[in-house]
Design an enzyme around this catalytic site. Structure first.
Site, short mmCIF file in Angstrom:
data_model
loop_
_atom_site.label_atom_id
_atom_site.label_comp_id
_atom_site.label_asym_id
_atom_site.label_seq_id
_atom_site.Cartn_x
_atom_site.Cartn_y
_atom_site.Cartn_z
CB SER A 144 -0.90 0.02 1.25
OG SER A 144 -1.55 1.26 1.39
CE1 TYR A 157 -3.76 -1.67 5.84
CE2 TYR A 157 -3.15 0.48 4.95
CZ TYR A 157 -3.53 -0.84 4.76
OH TYR A 157 -3.69 -1.31 3.48
#
Length: 251
Positions: A144, A157
Site C-alpha cells: 500500500s 496500518y
C-alpha cells in the site's frame, strides 16, 4: 506453467475473500488461469467466492488458512503445493484496523501488525521456498502507498505495510536469478468494503483497476507496480517533504 506473456495457469490466493484478489483472479481466469486455490478462514463468503470463480470455468479449491496462526502455515501451504506446481501466489490478506481504537487498545494494534506483517512474513517465506523448489513462479504481494510515509491518520496500518513492503523487496532480491518473480503492488485508496466508511482520497481506484495493473506487471515482469501510476510521483514528493510541512497536511 505460465504462458509466453507471463500469465499463470494456476493461482494460489492467500486472502481468498479479498475484493482485490478476486478481481485479479477473475481477470486471470478470463485470460488463461485454470486452477485456483482460495486460502482463507472457512466462511460462507469464501465458498461464495469460489463458486463465483467456478462460474467462469476455473477449477477452484478452498483451503483453511489463518494469517494469525503461522504455526499452521507450513502444513497448510505444503498441502497445496503438493497437489502440483503453482504458477502464482497472490498474498492479499490484511486488515485496516481502526486507528483511534488501536491507539487506545494496543492489543488491537498488535493484531493489525500480526496480520499484515508477521503473518505475511511467514506465508511469504514458505511460498517463496516452494516456488524456488519448482524453479518458477511469481509471488505478488499487495502492499500500500500507506507504507511510504507514516501519516497521523493511519500510522499503525501504514507501519505494518511499510514492513511488508520492505520485506517483499528484500525477498525479491534474495530470489533474483532463481526463476521466481517477486512483485510488490502499491495501490492507493481502493474502493472496497474495507474502506467504505472512510472518506475517499484523490486518485482513488477500484479492485478492477488494481487487477489490470497486476496483469500488466506480470506481463512486464515488473518488480513494483503503483496503482494508479501517478502515485509514484505523488509519493516521491511526499516522501521527501520536510516533516514540519508534512505535519500540516490534511492526511
Amino acid at each position: 506453467m505460465k504462458d509466453a506473456f507471463g500469465l499463470p495457469q494456476s493461482l494460489l490466493v492467500l486472502g481468498g475473500t479479498s475484493e482485490i484478489a478476486l478481481a485479479t483472479a477473475r481477470r486471470l481466469i478470463i485470460r488463461r488461469t485454470r486452477t485456483v486455490w482460495l486460502a482463507g478462514r472457512p466462511s460462507l463468503a469464501l465458498e461464495q467466492a469460489a463458486e463465483g470463480l467456478r462460474d467462469l470455468g476455473a477449477d477452484v479449491h478452498t483451503v483453511a488458512f489463518d494469517a494469525l496462526d503461522p504455526d499452521s502455515h507450513e502444513a497448510v501451504l505444503g498441502k497445496v503445493f503438493a497437489e502440483g506446481d503453482i504458477d502464482m501466489v497472490l498474498l492479499a490478506f490484511g486488515i485496516l484496523g481502526d486507528q483511534a481504537r488501536d491507539e487506545r487498545e494496543p492489543v488491537s494494534a498488535v493484531r493489525v501488525a500480526q496480520t499484515n506483517y508477521t503473518g505475511a512474513v511467514s506465508a511469504g517465506l514458505i511460498s517463496a521456498r516452494a516456488l524456488q523448489s519448482q524453479g518458477h513462479g511469481s509471488l505478488v504481494v499487495l502492499s500500500s502507498v500507506a507504507g511510504e510515509r507514516a501519516r497521523r491518520s493511519n500510522f499503525i496500518y501504514g507501519s505494518s505495510k511499510a514492513g511488508l513492503d520492505t520485506f517483499t523487496q528484500g525477498l525479491g532480491d534474495a530470489l533474483h536469478g532463481t526463476g521466481v518473480h517477486v512483485m510488490v503492488v502499491r495501490p492507493g485508496f481502493v474502493r472496497t468494503r474495507m474502506t467504505a466508511a472512510l472518506p475517499e482520497t484523490p486518485l482513488a481506484t477500484t479492485p478492477e483497476a488494481v487487477a489490470t495493473a497486476v496483469e500488466l506487471g506480470l506481463r512486464r515482469r515488473s518488480e513494483t507496480v503503483w496503482v494508479p501510476g501517478a502515485l509514484r510521483v505523488v509519493m516521491a514528493a511526499l516522501r521527501h517533504m520536510p516533516r514540519a510541512v508534512f505535519r500540516r497536511l490534511p492526511v
